[in-house]
Scaffold this motif. Structure first.
Motif, PDB file in Angstrom:
ATOM      1  N   LEU A  67     105.868  20.379 -13.306  1.00  0.00           N
ATOM      2  CA  LEU A  67     105.157  19.316 -12.951  1.00  0.00           C
ATOM      3  C   LEU A  67     105.421  18.345 -14.297  1.00  0.00           C
ATOM      4  O   LEU A  67     105.244  18.741 -15.580  1.00  0.00           O
ATOM      5  N   GLN A  68     106.169  17.328 -14.138  1.00  0.00           N
ATOM      6  CA  GLN A  68     106.243  16.487 -15.359  1.00  0.00           C
ATOM      7  C   GLN A  68     105.353  15.017 -15.013  1.00  0.00           C
ATOM      8  O   GLN A  68     105.405  14.222 -14.012  1.00  0.00           O
TER       9      GLN A  68
ATOM     10  N   ALA B 282      99.662  29.262 -34.814  1.00  0.00           N
ATOM     11  CA  ALA B 282     100.192  28.049 -33.737  1.00  0.00           C
ATOM     12  C   ALA B 282     100.452  28.835 -32.448  1.00  0.00           C
ATOM     13  O   ALA B 282     100.721  29.847 -32.316  1.00  0.00           O
ATOM     14  N   SER B 283     100.304  27.984 -31.285  1.00  0.00           N
ATOM     15  CA  SER B 283     100.799  28.382 -30.091  1.00  0.00           C
ATOM     16  C   SER B 283     101.501  27.294 -29.403  1.00  0.00           C
ATOM     17  O   SER B 283     101.336  26.308 -29.752  1.00  0.00           O
ATOM     18  N   VAL B 284     102.371  27.692 -28.301  1.00  0.00           N
ATOM     19  CA  VAL B 284     103.125  26.554 -27.776  1.00  0.00           C
ATOM     20  C   VAL B 284     102.668  26.650 -26.199  1.00  0.00           C
ATOM     21  O   VAL B 284     102.593  27.621 -25.662  1.00  0.00           O
ATOM     22  N   PHE B 285     102.855  25.370 -25.574  1.00  0.00           N
ATOM     23  CA  PHE B 285     102.216  25.410 -24.212  1.00  0.00           C
ATOM     24  C   PHE B 285     103.310  24.525 -23.658  1.00  0.00           C
ATOM     25  O   PHE B 285     103.525  23.290 -23.702  1.00  0.00           O
ATOM     26  N   PRO B 286     104.133  24.728 -22.530  1.00  0.00           N
ATOM     27  CA  PRO B 286     104.993  24.262 -21.798  1.00  0.00           C
ATOM     28  C   PRO B 286     104.411  23.224 -20.669  1.00  0.00           C
ATOM     29  O   PRO B 286     103.178  23.344 -20.181  1.00  0.00           O
ATOM     30  N   GLU B 287     104.664  22.143 -20.498  1.00  0.00           N
ATOM     31  CA  GLU B 287     104.033  21.034 -19.641  1.00  0.00           C
ATOM     32  C   GLU B 287     103.939  21.690 -18.246  1.00  0.00           C
ATOM     33  O   GLU B 287     104.999  22.223 -17.706  1.00  0.00           O
ATOM     34  N   GLY B 288     102.719  21.658 -17.717  1.00  0.00           N
ATOM     35  CA  GLY B 288     102.542  22.150 -16.316  1.00  0.00           C
ATOM     36  C   GLY B 288     102.377  23.519 -16.321  1.00  0.00           C
ATOM     37  O   GLY B 288     102.098  24.112 -15.210  1.00  0.00           O
ATOM     38  N   GLY B 289     102.652  24.249 -17.525  1.00  0.00           N
ATOM     39  CA  GLY B 289     102.549  25.736 -17.347  1.00  0.00           C
ATOM     40  C   GLY B 289     103.621  26.652 -17.122  1.00  0.00           C
ATOM     41  O   GLY B 289     103.631  27.946 -16.975  1.00  0.00           O
ATOM     42  N   THR B 290     104.806  25.927 -16.828  1.00  0.00           N
ATOM     43  CA  THR B 290     105.994  26.743 -16.332  1.00  0.00           C
ATOM     44  C   THR B 290     107.095  26.201 -17.369  1.00  0.00           C
ATOM     45  O   THR B 290     107.340  25.011 -17.718  1.00  0.00           O
ATOM     46  N   PHE B 291     108.221  27.195 -17.360  1.00  0.00           N
ATOM     47  CA  PHE B 291     109.287  27.077 -18.136  1.00  0.00           C
ATOM     48  C   PHE B 291     110.536  27.634 -17.529  1.00  0.00           C
ATOM     49  O   PHE B 291     110.893  28.827 -17.347  1.00  0.00           O
ATOM     50  N   ILE B 292     111.218  26.735 -16.833  1.00  0.00           N
ATOM     51  CA  ILE B 292     112.362  26.942 -15.794  1.00  0.00           C
ATOM     52  C   ILE B 292     113.691  26.750 -16.182  1.00  0.00           C
ATOM     53  O   ILE B 292     113.884  25.778 -16.519  1.00  0.00           O
ATOM     54  N   ASN B 293     114.767  27.627 -15.878  1.00  0.00           N
ATOM     55  CA  ASN B 293     115.924  27.530 -16.106  1.00  0.00           C
ATOM     56  C   ASN B 293     116.577  26.054 -15.805  1.00  0.00           C
ATOM     57  O   ASN B 293     116.644  25.740 -14.455  1.00  0.00           O
ATOM     58  N   GLY B 294     117.230  25.293 -16.583  1.00  0.00           N
ATOM     59  CA  GLY B 294     117.672  24.285 -16.380  1.00  0.00           C
ATOM     60  C   GLY B 294     116.925  23.006 -16.314  1.00  0.00           C
ATOM     61  O   GLY B 294     117.525  22.002 -15.965  1.00  0.00           O
TER      62      GLY B 294
END
Length: 799
Positions: free
Chosen positions: A250-251, A156-168
């Motif tokens: 990006l949401q 398995a792999s995980v993918f954050p929406e928009g490609g970014t994972f940002i504090n808060g």
């Protein structure tokens, strides 16, 4: 050309500097205009095959979301799992559609095989976008047997929406499963902080065998993991990406009314200029360019957009990509036209006739119709026309059963999660913005194209007129005149013919001896070798053990093959009888037309040269050809002339029912003869003679020869190779008495017609016959509405 998807200008660009056009906009404009993207859907007449069977297929070639007019020829190849080519075909594309078949060799080993389909234009781009379909071929006499691979591990792999994972910033993740074999259908997961693994921060269950999703608000410095498990106890642990201190997220949310998106930010310098570009099918459809783009909500009304994948890309003021996302437009409002079908009561009795009709649609030129036993699967169950058009034609990664995302009960949330885990690979922004575009090595040619070169005594013949005489079955000989260029070359473009085309040639200048002239023909197309590695299969091949029993499904496949073989053999016999009868009827009509009552006899043999050339083109004198074909006919020579005799008696010769001297026959070209009749014994035209006659009838105005190659024997000849001929698929007609003695009918495919053309202003009626045991029917109908650019699609079980 592909339908252009256009927004109102006021919606297309929202900017403080409307005139500004950056590298991205310029690059996508060039790419869209000069590098259109074709994609191919293949439908097969059934799902699995047995060695020795015929495999039929139909192709739809699209330019984006419309039937393609770029290519007119399709290349289709068959490979084994070692990438050894078994067979290859070149087929014509009419209105973006083509069909053909492969005859699987009877000694083909059991295993997985691959059908590759592509156009010359597609070969300028990544091979990943060519059609490559796997099929299972069974052969009980083979040393290996196919079994479903249920033991391969999954990852398995995980993918954050928009490609970014940002504090808060609360972030949506897609979890994607991969496996060489089959991914689990029942699986779930949870998210933990690696420092506190006993506390579940988020839990979720997989949507399907491809993807699941969860959301998480991260903190800087925390390391997160997702823990996955399936119903069999298999477990995977996957690290989430590191949490960033700053950036843009990006949401996106999709719905029937609009695509809504916003840009959430953290620790971003104020006053920075950002822009968002939206593309569908490599065309610019949306743009925002503003210093105040952050922390706002935006809405893209979809009224003027088609179903398809929208790519949203966020650029900074230096045109670096800071976030991007794929979204499917209006996943709950799929623009599909269902054909209007009129079904009466269907009869599931063994071999019962069934009839239904499809209403007229003036914007669709042909339907593809497939009817199978409703208890079985079709090739559309995994890879449908809709999933190719809207998903897998542009997304190249392995997706389990992509058709599920476009059925009547599909899950839009699952499709959205799938697209979070994907990237657009038709082009790379940085590559095209740098001015690097695909190298075009293969240009589409109109249908079959040949290049030619004329030489005289070995030297090029520039600006020379050449006469080409084509032998076209059923149309006779056609003359075409061409002129070479300044180097002696010429082109034959736009040829549409199957199998072979015979032609003869000579220079227009009769003073040049034909022995000094040479013309070389070379096809201006070629099959392009496959470079990529074949994908792994869901099946594995194991050694067949002595005493191994065949599975019920394989037994059915073998019984299906035998049933279809019996039907094909019966149809061949029926067709041969019809052809002989048809030929006999035409010869009878010719005899009625040419012969007067005085030259009719109960004891006559007629040779027809209008409807059958009878292989006489190599003979100078028709009497030579007759010898050996008429019992008792002998030829004697007298001063260079042939004297025909029957049973020892000299036979009179008549030309158009006028008695002539045998010497005159030498001057009658075989190509000018329409019919020869040999009459034995008495006939009225002999006026008392009882020795019989040979009556020669010459052609009259309007008569064309079945093969006029005799007239061409004095010219140099050549054979051109055209499109591969498709074997006919036999749909049995149990109303015909000749079919009723077939002992067993276990066909899985009850009806197949890849190109069913409706008559103008009439509903299309289709008749099919049940097999011996089907209790319901799966009806698949495909087409394309060229006015509204919608697929026509119907895939349902009818009872």
């Amino acid at each position: 050309m592909t339908k252009k998807i256009i927004f109102l200008l006021s919606m297309l660009i929202i900017s403080c500097s409307l005139q500004a056009q950056g590298k991205a906009e310029k690059a996508i404009e060039i790419f869209s205009e000069k590098y259109p993207q074709e994609k191919i859907h293949l439908i097969l007449n059934k799902n699995s095959y047995v060695a020795g069977e015929n495999l039929w297929f139909k192709s739809f070639v699209f330019d984006g979301y419309n039937l393609s007019s770029i290519s007119t020829s399709l290349f289709v190849e068959l490979y084994d799992s070692n990438k050894t080519q078994i067979s290859k075909k070149i087929l014509p594309l009419l209105n973006g559609q083509g069909s053909g078949n492969f005859t699987l060799p009877g000694n083909l080993k059991e295993g997985m095989y691959y059908i590759r389909a592509y156009t010359a234009w597609m070969s300028n781009f990544s091979e990943d976008f060519q059609a490559l379909r796997q099929i299972a071929v069974y052969n009980p006499s083979s040393p290996g047997k196919l079994v479903l691979d249920e033991t391969s591990k999954w990852t398995a792999s995980v993918f954050p929406e928009g490609g970014t994972f940002i504090n808060g910033i609360n972030t949506k993740f897609a979890v994607r499963l991969y496996s060489k074999g089959i991914t689990p259908s029942d699986w779930n997961g949870y998210v933990v902080d690696t420092e506190n693994p006993d506390v579940k921060l988020a839990t979720f269950k997989g949507f399907d065998q491809n993807v699941g999703t969860f959301s998480l608000t991260p903190k800087t410095g925390v390391k997160y993991q997702v823990v996955l498990s399936d119903s069999k106890g298999n477990r995977q642990v996957v690290d989430l990406p590191n949490v960033a201190d700053s950036g843009i997220n990006l949401q996106v949310s999709t719905g029937n009314d609009a695509v809504k998106f916003s840009l959430k930010s953290k620790n971003i310098t104020s006053g920075t200029l950002y822009k968002v570009i939206g593309t569908i099918n490599n065309q610019l459809v949306f743009k925002i360019n503003s210093e105040k783009i952050l922390e706002k909500n935006y809405s893209i009304p979809p009224e003027q957009l088609v179903n398809g994948i929208l790519q949203l890309t966020v650029f900074d003021d230096k045109e670096n990509i800071v976030a991007q996302r794929l979204i499917f437009m209006q996943p709950e409002l799929l623009k599909i036209k269902k054909p209007e079908i009129q079904l009466s009561n269907l009869d599931k009795s063994p071999r019962a006739p069934n009839v239904f009709s499809i209403a007229q649609n003036e914007n669709n030129n042909a339907y593809t119709v497939l009817i199978i036993d409703g208890s079985l699967e079709s090739s559309e169950d995994d890879f449908s026309l809709l999933s190719t058009l809207w998903l897998t034609g542009d997304i190249t990664s392995k997706i389990y059963k992509p058709s599920q995302y476009f059925t009547s009960n599909h899950n839009p949330e699952a499709l959205d999660a799938l697209l979070i885990s994907e990237k657009w690979k038709r082009f790379d922004w940085q590559t095209i913005m740098s001015g690097t575009f695909p190298i075009i090595s293969y240009k589409p040619q109109p249908y079959i194209t040949y290049k030619g070169k004329v030489t005289i005594q070995g030297k090029p013949a520039p600006d020379t007129e050449l006469n080409l005489l084509f032998e076209i079955p059923e149309y006779g000989t056609k003359l075409s005149q061409i002129k070479t260029d300044d180097k002696g070359f010429f082109n034959l473009k736009g040829l549409i013919f199957e199998d072979i085309l015979k032609l003869s040639y000579q220079l227009n200048d009769a003073k040049i001896p034909k022995e000094q002239v040479q013309v070389i023909f070379q096809p201006d197309y070629s099959f392009i070798p496959l470079k990529k590695v074949l994908p792994e299969s869901n099946y594995t091949l194991i050694k067949r053990q002595t005493g191994d029993q065949l599975s019920e499904s394989v037994k059915r496949y073998i019984a299906t093959k035998l049933s279809q073989n019996n039907i094909d053999e019966k149809a061949t016999l029926i067709e041969e009888v019809k052809l002989k009868a048809k030929k006999k009827d035409k010869t009878k009509e010719l005899n009625e037309e040419l012969s007067s009552p005085l030259f009719k006899s109960m004891n006559e043999t007629v040779f027809d040269f209008v409807n059958d050339n009878n292989s006489a083109e190599g003979y100078i004198n028709i009497l030579q050809w007759l010898q050996g074909r008429v019992a008792g006919l002998l030829l004697e020579t007298n001063m260079g002339n042939y004297i025909p005799k029957l049973r020892g008696n000299t036979v009179n010769i008549y030309l158009n029912e006028m008695k002539v001297d045998p010497s005159l026959v030498n001057s009658i070209p075989v190509s000018s003869i329409a019919m020869v009749k040999v009459i034995k014994d008495y006939f009225a035209g002999s006026f008392g003679g009882a020795n019989g006659a040979i009556a020669i009838y010459t052609r009259r105005g309007g008569m064309t020869t079945a093969n006029n190659s005799e007239a061409l024997t004095k010219l140099k000849q050549y054979v051109l190779h055209g499109f591969d001929k498709e074997a006919p698929f036999v749909n049995p007609d149990y109303n015909d008495e000749n079919f009723k003695n077939i002992s067993q009918d276990l066909r899985t495919t009850l009806y197949w017609n890849p190109y069913l053309v409706p008559k103008q202003n009439e509903p299309l009626k289709i008749q099919f016959f049940n097999n011996d045991d089907a209790k319901n029917f799966k009806l698949i109908i495909m087409g394309f509405d060229t006015k509204d650019y919608f697929p026509i699609y119907y895939n349902e079980i009818v009872k």
